[in-house]
Design a protein around this motif. Sequence first.
Motif, mmCIF file in Angstrom:
data_model
loop_
_atom_site.group_PDB
_atom_site.id
_atom_site.type_symbol
_atom_site.label_atom_id
_atom_site.label_comp_id
_atom_site.label_asym_id
_atom_site.label_seq_id
_atom_site.Cartn_x
_atom_site.Cartn_y
_atom_site.Cartn_z
ATOM 1 N N ASN A 43 0.832 -1.206 0.000
ATOM 2 C CA ASN A 43 0.000 0.000 0.000
ATOM 3 C C ASN A 43 0.866 1.255 0.000
ATOM 4 O O ASN A 43 0.615 2.199 -0.749
ATOM 5 C CB ASN A 43 -0.920 0.010 1.238
ATOM 6 C CG ASN A 43 -2.055 -0.968 1.122
ATOM 7 O OD1 ASN A 43 -2.483 -1.321 0.022
ATOM 8 N ND2 ASN A 43 -2.571 -1.429 2.251
ATOM 9 N N ILE A 44 1.894 1.251 0.830
ATOM 10 C CA ILE A 44 2.779 2.418 0.906
ATOM 11 C C ILE A 44 3.485 2.614 -0.426
ATOM 12 O O ILE A 44 3.649 3.731 -0.928
ATOM 13 C CB ILE A 44 3.810 2.237 2.043
ATOM 14 C CG1 ILE A 44 3.095 2.275 3.395
ATOM 15 C CG2 ILE A 44 4.891 3.322 1.989
ATOM 16 C CD1 ILE A 44 3.950 1.776 4.558
ATOM 17 N N ARG A 45 3.867 1.511 -1.026
ATOM 18 C CA ARG A 45 4.592 1.567 -2.291
ATOM 19 C C ARG A 45 3.728 2.157 -3.404
ATOM 20 O O ARG A 45 4.177 2.984 -4.184
ATOM 21 C CB ARG A 45 4.947 0.141 -2.654
ATOM 22 C CG ARG A 45 5.880 -0.051 -3.807
ATOM 23 C CD ARG A 45 5.949 -1.536 -4.113
ATOM 24 N NE ARG A 45 7.287 -1.973 -4.367
ATOM 25 C CZ ARG A 45 7.631 -3.233 -4.609
ATOM 26 N NH1 ARG A 45 6.729 -4.182 -4.577
ATOM 27 N NH2 ARG A 45 8.870 -3.558 -4.868
ATOM 28 N N TYR A 46 2.489 1.727 -3.490
ATOM 29 C CA TYR A 46 1.661 2.048 -4.648
ATOM 30 C C TYR A 46 0.711 3.218 -4.451
ATOM 31 O O TYR A 46 0.291 3.840 -5.400
ATOM 32 C CB TYR A 46 0.843 0.832 -5.089
ATOM 33 C CG TYR A 46 1.672 -0.194 -5.799
ATOM 34 C CD1 TYR A 46 2.120 -1.332 -5.149
ATOM 35 C CD2 TYR A 46 2.024 -0.017 -7.130
ATOM 36 C CE1 TYR A 46 2.909 -2.258 -5.807
ATOM 37 C CE2 TYR A 46 2.808 -0.946 -7.804
ATOM 38 C CZ TYR A 46 3.251 -2.058 -7.138
ATOM 39 O OH TYR A 46 4.022 -2.973 -7.789
ATOM 40 N N GLN A 47 0.366 3.494 -3.208
ATOM 41 C CA GLN A 47 -0.610 4.563 -3.012
ATOM 42 C C GLN A 47 0.093 5.887 -2.816
ATOM 43 O O GLN A 47 1.024 5.990 -2.043
ATOM 44 C CB GLN A 47 -1.462 4.243 -1.781
ATOM 45 C CG GLN A 47 -2.526 3.244 -2.066
ATOM 46 C CD GLN A 47 -3.891 3.781 -1.749
ATOM 47 O OE1 GLN A 47 -4.074 4.949 -1.427
ATOM 48 N NE2 GLN A 47 -4.883 2.925 -1.818
ATOM 49 N N ILE A 49 -0.010 8.450 -1.058
ATOM 50 C CA ILE A 49 -0.359 9.157 0.174
ATOM 51 C C ILE A 49 0.943 9.688 0.741
ATOM 52 O O ILE A 49 1.763 8.938 1.283
ATOM 53 C CB ILE A 49 -1.051 8.212 1.189
ATOM 54 C CG1 ILE A 49 -2.407 7.778 0.656
ATOM 55 C CG2 ILE A 49 -1.201 8.915 2.539
ATOM 56 C CD1 ILE A 49 -3.180 6.859 1.588
ATOM 57 N N ARG B 190 0.241 -3.532 -8.916
ATOM 58 C CA ARG B 190 0.414 -4.430 -7.775
ATOM 59 C C ARG B 190 -0.353 -5.726 -7.985
ATOM 60 O O ARG B 190 0.039 -6.784 -7.505
ATOM 61 C CB ARG B 190 0.062 -3.749 -6.456
ATOM 62 C CG ARG B 190 -1.342 -3.416 -6.232
ATOM 63 C CD ARG B 190 -1.537 -2.558 -4.998
ATOM 64 N NE ARG B 190 -1.533 -3.362 -3.774
ATOM 65 C CZ ARG B 190 -1.795 -2.890 -2.577
ATOM 66 N NH1 ARG B 190 -2.068 -1.624 -2.426
ATOM 67 N NH2 ARG B 190 -1.776 -3.668 -1.517
ATOM 68 N N TRP B 287 -7.241 0.921 2.027
ATOM 69 C CA TRP B 287 -6.169 1.804 2.510
ATOM 70 C C TRP B 287 -6.579 3.260 2.324
ATOM 71 O O TRP B 287 -6.390 4.089 3.206
ATOM 72 C CB TRP B 287 -4.895 1.493 1.730
ATOM 73 C CG TRP B 287 -3.615 2.114 2.189
ATOM 74 C CD1 TRP B 287 -2.937 3.128 1.576
ATOM 75 C CD2 TRP B 287 -2.815 1.732 3.317
ATOM 76 N NE1 TRP B 287 -1.778 3.411 2.258
ATOM 77 C CE2 TRP B 287 -1.671 2.583 3.317
ATOM 78 C CE3 TRP B 287 -2.943 0.783 4.319
ATOM 79 C CZ2 TRP B 287 -0.664 2.479 4.299
ATOM 80 C CZ3 TRP B 287 -1.942 0.685 5.281
ATOM 81 C CH2 TRP B 287 -0.825 1.525 5.262
#
Lengths: 250, 379
Positions: A43-47, A49, B190, B287
């Motif tokens: 999530n951190i990699r792709y989003q 934010i 992903r 998320w």
Amino acid sequence: MPGLIFSIKELLDEVNSAAAMTNDFLDESSQDAFSELRTQLENIRYQHIDKTVEWTVSQARPIKTIPSTGEYEASSKGYSVYGTLSSVWEVRRIKPTKKKDPAKQFQLTGKASTVVKIFRSRTDDLPEAEIAMWRMEVGDDASPGCHFHVQVLGHDEAVPFPKSLPVPRLPSVMATPLAVLEFLIGELFQERWRKHVNADTHATQRWRSIQRDRLTKLLHWQKTQVDVKDGSPWSALKMAKPDPELFALV
Amino acid sequence: MASRRKSARTSAGILIVDDSLEDAQSKQGLFRGRLSTVAKTPDDVTVQDLKSADLVLIDFVLDGWLEQLAIATIANVPKDGRALAAVLRSQCDPVWPPTAFALHSARLNQLAGAFPTRPRPHVIARTNNLEWAFSKLAAENSQPFDEQVIQLAAAVAELPRSWPASDEKKMRRTVGQLLGLEPKAGWADRAWRTIDDCHPPLHEFATATHGLAFLRWLLHQILPFPTFLWDTRQLAARLRVTPHSLRAALNDDQKVRRALRPFRYSGVLGSFLGDRWWRSGIEDFLWQKTAAKSFARDALRDFVVKLSASLQIIDLAQPVVVFDEHLQAKDVLVDVSEAVQLMPDDWPAFADPAWASRSDVTDDEGLRSLAVRRDDAEA
């Protein structure tokens, strides 16, 4: 000085190899924790934010070892205990050069704490009870004491080691929650873990590569800090803050 | 060289083989207007029939035909539909477009082992070199038989005429199209990683079988298991709601349907075993919706409650889907502390763990034999 930078890919590899390597020593419920760590990293990699988020092993769903019946001692005699591990790292993804690309790294921005607890297993005579606790932490710019340190207890005002007394901060070489996990398992299963990690599996090989690289960099950095011409080498090490790129992959 | 151009037929076609022509023709009726069908007894099947079919559906028990056979040598006599499938498959020229083979039987339990007692079609298919095994007993098919047959035939018809293994970009595009993965979706990259983690046969296997190996991988190793796709129960566990309330909401609540629609799997075999959901898409979505706290119970609950009041939150620390003594997934989720991990033979290494409740494992010898043991002391 900003916090340490970590490669997301390397952390993913670390999670995957830890999950494979530690499987025999962990309670079944722990598998979800690895899956959550992985998913959060993705999530951190792709989003996109771009604010501080948490990379965690939840206290409510910690990684939990199987019971160790005295294997924490060479004599293998002792009562049954098990350990749990939870962690919170506050991180921010580092924007890639091309905005739409996935992020390759994140940076610590605040709390980076891994909590280990040891519980005495329930017996016919005694209930289950927490008997030990420590925190392995990575400091930030403002934190006193060694940048990588361990604190015993200190989560409330109960003595010994009440929260109002944040010392000692004992020096540590464990940088990540998964490295702390290996430490925990190695402590609870002294001989069994040593034999286990000698098996040359793909997971062990990858684990070894990551930990050797990181420990080498950390120990080398510590060595350079103590090489002082005046004052106390220990004070120098205690005050030192590593370059954020300390663990950055070349 | 015979060739079957996609444009020469307007729909997928199946060849129905049964020892009773009457039974075969009766099955044709199920597909009238939706598939082109040919019904034959084994004796009358021709090479052209095989060439033209996307799917050959063979009855398992062929006693009526076998009794009439004059041939005495056993090598010339396929004992049942499974063996006949192998014979017919051997008649298919490797340069033809692919043809899938499936059994149809009320006696699939004869092909299953002693445990579990209820036949599992993907296991039967996999162990008998078939694409699928359909049951004549409605309760044994997870979806209506006719819908499954149509989806399987359509999936075969969608395979490219020649698998583009030598052109990586084209191959990825083909696979993306077959899986219905929207390239512009924010989570597509992903999703690709999670697909790759499941070892899809994209090169020599797919080339040699004109893509049939890819369909088999989906049928035998992906759709039945929690991998890069989740079934509705797995999705319910992730959302921490009851499967029953999630299904009801997906049927009746437009807001829930609309919110989750982008993540519904719509590739080939889309609802072959029921709805499937893109795991990467769901994680990406959660998320965002929980401000990066998608595993925090409170944050997730707040989001679910806002999504729909009809979704029933479950109060478990770590809900997991569990299997019963027939290795069928149950609708009641269990906390992982009350579950035991299983390792069935067919469970892929890249899938999420399989679980059964502690009480079921205690009560059932078959489940006990599959339980993973964790406390053996090493030498």
